[in-house]
Design a protein around this motif. Structure first.
Motif, short mmCIF file in Angstrom:
data_model
loop_
_atom_site.label_atom_id
_atom_site.label_comp_id
_atom_site.label_asym_id
_atom_site.label_seq_id
_atom_site.Cartn_x
_atom_site.Cartn_y
_atom_site.Cartn_z
N TYR A 132 -12.12 10.69 0.70
CA TYR A 132 -11.37 9.85 0.85
C TYR A 132 -10.75 9.68 2.36
N GLN A 133 -11.42 9.97 3.94
CA GLN A 133 -10.70 9.43 4.87
C GLN A 133 -11.76 8.06 5.04
N ASP B 123 2.95 22.75 -4.70
CA ASP B 123 2.80 22.00 -3.94
C ASP B 123 3.83 20.74 -3.90
N PRO B 124 4.36 19.88 -3.79
CA PRO B 124 5.56 19.31 -4.40
C PRO B 124 4.27 17.43 -3.77
N ARG B 125 4.16 17.43 -2.58
CA ARG B 125 3.39 16.88 -2.03
C ARG B 125 2.63 16.15 -2.37
N VAL B 126 1.18 17.54 -2.93
CA VAL B 126 0.14 17.37 -3.63
C VAL B 126 0.25 16.49 -5.17
N VAL C 134 0.99 -0.70 -0.51
CA VAL C 134 0.42 -0.01 0.66
C VAL C 134 0.69 1.33 -0.43
N SER C 135 0.46 2.71 -1.15
CA SER C 135 1.37 3.40 -1.21
C SER C 135 0.31 4.62 -0.65
N THR C 136 0.86 5.58 -0.65
CA THR C 136 0.45 6.25 0.15
C THR C 136 0.55 7.84 -0.37
N PRO D 216 -5.19 7.77 0.63
CA PRO D 216 -5.57 9.04 0.10
C PRO D 216 -4.53 9.96 1.98
N GLU D 217 -3.50 10.91 1.69
CA GLU D 217 -3.07 11.58 3.15
C GLU D 217 -3.23 12.94 2.46
N LEU D 218 -4.17 13.74 4.08
CA LEU D 218 -4.60 15.20 3.55
C LEU D 218 -3.55 15.74 3.84
N VAL D 219 -3.00 16.45 2.23
CA VAL D 219 -2.21 17.55 2.77
C VAL D 219 -2.20 18.84 2.62
N ALA D 220 -3.08 19.76 2.02
CA ALA D 220 -3.65 20.40 1.93
C ALA D 220 -4.36 21.00 1.55
N VAL D 221 -5.71 22.14 1.98
CA VAL D 221 -6.56 22.46 1.09
C VAL D 221 -6.79 24.28 1.15
N ALA D 222 -7.50 24.14 0.19
CA ALA D 222 -7.56 26.02 -0.27
C ALA D 222 -8.35 25.99 0.21
#
Length: 384
Positions: A23-24, A72-75, A2-4, A37-43
């Motif tokens: 997602y959750q 954002d490279p994390r997204v 499993v990957s993130t 899914p990992e919640l990285v950012a919200v705009a």
């Protein structure tokens, strides 16, 4: 293994919240999915709303400028749940940055907007899913199977309805939804877009159509502050409603079937009255969104006085088995978005499209544009 997958949500009104919750929940209903899914950012541009989302759901960072998400490279994947008029700009930018997109319908204001996003996705080689959630209902999936199998004979005609009262109050605030430049075709984008998708999902491509539209509440009060959903406003300056409250459309399908699609956002006494009736030469199916887990089915060889049976969906119908172990246990709207989230994440993991795609969005938007032209000209319009 499993990957993130780092995900972001752009626009945190009601729909942004629904995507976040999906997602959750998706790992719990689809544990075999190889990505998490990992919640990285919200705009969100409304002051304080992104921070509230982070506090409640655990986003790692917040911003009022969606362009920060592009950089954002994390997204790696983005939910686009901002107002319709921003869909094209955000969708093209996110795809261009190599980010997969889950975007709400109608993907902009016009077919040109939808095509621009589709082209950007294709050029970038990223995956996309579109928020045509009603096709995800297990009963709708079962109806499609019955139609495709020939159980109903040759489909002759369909009636699709989408009636709601979310804009019925005369004191409803004059938000972006009622402006042509930001809200597009009004009820066409809000509801008829779903109707077109259901029509194509069940019966195939639409060949031509003829439509009539109307505005029944011509003026509304401008809001004096930030709005969310369908806020009421009194005392503000009155302004014109520029887009449609109602549409009625005749459809001709490539298969030869005929159809009627009717949608209204100001139907007093109607709350989410969405559904369809599909008739064939040997049978029929009937679905009402408010009784999501039931499908009325008539089939056999009687033709006249042939009864209708109620089928309670269960495991084996669509994705029902991911939620309940036995038939007739109720599902809800948010469950449909979990199914949609699964299709999005599975598409990314496997490199194959699942669920509604941007191609579906382009077809829907093309039909909506044709409805507008037909209503203005008073003629049939070809979609060829």
């Amino acid at each position: 293994m499993v990957s993130t997958l780092g995900v972001a949500v752009v626009g945190f009104g009601w729909m942004g919240r629904v995507h976040t919750q999906a997602y959750q929940r998706v790992p719990h209903h689809f544990p075999q999915l190889p990505v998490r899914p990992e919640l990285v950012a919200v705009a969100e541009e409304v002051p304080g709303r992104a921070e509230e989302a982070a506090a409640q759901f655990g986003f790692a960072s917040t911003t009022r400028d969606w362009r920060e998400v592009v950089k954002d490279p994390r997204v790696q994947a983005v939910s686009i749940t901002a107002p319709n008029f921003l869909h094209r700009e955000i969708g093209v930018a996110m795809a261009g940055a190599g980010k997969h997109i889950w975007i709400e319908k109608p993907v902009g204001l016009t077919a040109e907007d939808a095509r621009a996003v589709a082209d950007a996705v294709a050029a970038a080689g990223v995956r996309s899913t579109v928020g045509f959630n009603y096709r995800n209902a297990p009963a709708v999936a079962h109806a499609r199977e019955l139609i495709a199998s020939g159980e109903l004979g040759t489909v002759t005609h369909v009636r699709i309805r989408l009636f709601s009262d979310y804009a019925a109050h005369p004191d409803g605030a004059l938000t972006w939804r009622y402006e042509r430049a930001r809200g597009g075709g009004g009820v066409l984008g809000d509801l008829a877009s779903h109707g077109v998708d259901l029509a194509r999902f069940l019966l195939g491509d639409i060949e031509s159509l003829a439509a009539d539209t109307a505005v029944f509440i011509p003026e509304r009060a401008r809001p004096t502050g930030a709005t969310a959903g369908h806020t009421l406003a009194t005392g503000g300056e009155l302004g014109p409603v520029e887009n449609e409250d109602y549409v009625n459309c005749l459809l001709r399908f490539a298969s030869g079937a005929r159809g009627v699609l009717e949608a209204c956002r100001v139907s007093v006494g109607e709350q989410n009255n969405y559904g369809f009736e599909v008739h064939g030469t040997r049978g029929a199916v009937f679905w009402d969104y408010r009784r999501m887990g039931e499908l009325g089915v008539s089939r056999g060889t009687s033709y006249q006085d042939q009864p209708v049976s109620t089928v309670f969906v269960g495991p084996g119908h669509g994705e029902y088995g991911a939620f309940q172990p036995g038939a007739a246990n109720a599902m809800g709207y948010d469950d449909l978005k979990v199914i949609e989230a699964h299709a999005f994440l599975r598409s990314i993991a496997e490199g194959t499209a699942y669920g509604a795609t941007l191609d579906d969005a382009v077809h829907s938007a093309t039909a909506l544009d044709a409805m507008s032209r037909s209503a203005a000209r008073g003629t049939w319009v070809s979609l060829g």
